[in-house]
Design an enzyme around this catalytic site. Structure first.
Site, PDB file in Angstrom:
ATOM      1  N   LYS A 140       0.835  -1.218   0.000  1.00 60.68           N
ATOM      2  CA  LYS A 140       0.000   0.000   0.000  1.00 60.68           C
ATOM      3  C   LYS A 140       0.869   1.269   0.000  1.00 60.68           C
ATOM      4  CE  LYS A 140      -2.393  -0.813   3.826  1.00 60.68           C
ATOM      5  NZ  LYS A 140      -1.895  -2.120   4.304  1.00 60.68           N
ATOM      6  N   ARG A 176     -10.555   1.007   7.315  1.00 57.51           N
ATOM      7  CA  ARG A 176     -10.114  -0.357   7.619  1.00 57.51           C
ATOM      8  C   ARG A 176     -11.254  -1.228   8.103  1.00 57.51           C
ATOM      9  NH1 ARG A 176      -4.312   0.781   8.265  1.00 57.51           N
ATOM     10  NH2 ARG A 176      -3.171  -1.154   8.499  1.00 57.51           N
ATOM     11  N   ARG A 185      10.964  -6.148   5.670  1.00 55.83           N
ATOM     12  CA  ARG A 185      10.676  -4.743   5.347  1.00 55.83           C
ATOM     13  C   ARG A 185      11.510  -3.784   6.213  1.00 55.83           C
ATOM     14  NH1 ARG A 185       4.579  -2.472   5.202  1.00 55.83           N
ATOM     15  NH2 ARG A 185       4.511  -2.824   7.438  1.00 55.83           N
ATOM     16  N   ARG A 227      10.022  -1.589  11.350  1.00 54.66           N
ATOM     17  CA  ARG A 227       8.918  -1.061  12.146  1.00 54.66           C
ATOM     18  C   ARG A 227       8.711  -1.913  13.386  1.00 54.66           C
ATOM     19  NH1 ARG A 227       3.811   0.179   8.392  1.00 54.66           N
ATOM     20  NH2 ARG A 227       2.824  -0.902  10.120  1.00 54.66           N
ATOM     21  N   ARG A 250      -2.173  -8.636  13.041  1.00 52.15           N
ATOM     22  CA  ARG A 250      -2.585  -7.637  12.047  1.00 52.15           C
ATOM     23  C   ARG A 250      -3.253  -8.327  10.868  1.00 52.15           C
ATOM     24  NH1 ARG A 250       2.987  -5.268  11.181  1.00 52.15           N
ATOM     25  NH2 ARG A 250       2.127  -4.089   9.448  1.00 52.15           N
TER      26      ARG A 250
END
Ligand code: AMP
Length: 214
Positions: free
Chosen positions: A13, A86, A125, A158, A169
């Protein structure tokens, strides 16, 4: 043009939003980035949000809705929303806010991805602490380890990209966010993009789709 990007954590995203921002000159609004900014600045909102974010849970709707209403009141048009809505309640609230400001949604881009691929991507990531540029240690590594190619900033993982939080999540996404695919399909606003090979390989087709709707 007003766009929403919908997708599981790690689907791409943020990467897509940054490309759209450059290509279409839209303002990128990421609720995740806004929350992380508040957390870094240790505001009251940040202190509250971090309790949910660290557990992989959604920050309560009334807090998130207010944040978005405030942003849209300033920006008004030509934006890409990344990470909002969301759930159905947030989508209905967005409809109300957009009606209030007399703006129309152009499309909702859904990034579809195989769950196994996504977990590996999230674990690898990294992003720049200073400019937020996204990296992936396997698919898009920096030229120098832990250093941002663009601004020389430090690359970090993160806090919520650990396996426990990732699983939460993902579950939250399945239960709360995925129903939005039908919500926007029913409104004739959905564009489906398969991201198993990475979002960057799909950009040309997406620009074509968006051109038709402009
Ligand atoms: P993201 O950067 O979009 O992955 O968001 C990071 C975290 O911020 C999410 O896991 C949620 O805890 C929180 N968050 C971001 N957007 C929303 C939203 N629209 N509603 C509730 N919580 C959100």
């Amino acid at each position: 043009m007003q766009l929403i990007i919908l997708g599981a954590p790690g689907a791409g995203k943020g990467t897509l939003a940054k490309n759209i921002q450059q290509y279409k000159k839209l303002t990128h609004i990421s609720t995740g980035d806004l929350f992380r900014k508040h957390i870094k600045q240790q505001t009251d909102l940040g202190k509250l949000a971090v309790r949910y974010i660290d557990q992989g849970l959604l920050v309560p709707d009334e807090i998130t809705d207010d944040l978005i209403e405030h942003e849209l009141e300033i920006i008004r048009s030509d934006f890409v929303l990344d990470g909002f809505p969301r759930n159905i309640s947030q989508a209905e609230e967005l409809d109300r806010i957009m009606k209030k400001f007399d703006i129309k949604l152009t499309a909702c881009v859904h990034l579809d991805i195989d769950p196994d691929i996504v977990i590996e991507r999230l674990v690898n990531r990294r992003s720049c602490l200073d400019c937020g540029a996204p990296y992936n240690l396997i698919m898009a590594p920096p030229k120098v380890e832990d250093v941002c190619d663009k601004c020389g900033g430090k690359l970090v993982k993160r806090a919520d990209d650990n396996e426990d939080t990732i699983n939460h999540r993902f579950e939250t996404y399945r239960q709360e966010t995925e129903p939005l695919v039908n919500y926007y399909q029913d409104k004739g606003l959905l564009i489906e993009v398969n991201c198993d090979r990475g979002i960057l390989t799909e950009l040309d087709n997406l620009w074509q789709d968006l051109l038709v709707r402009e």
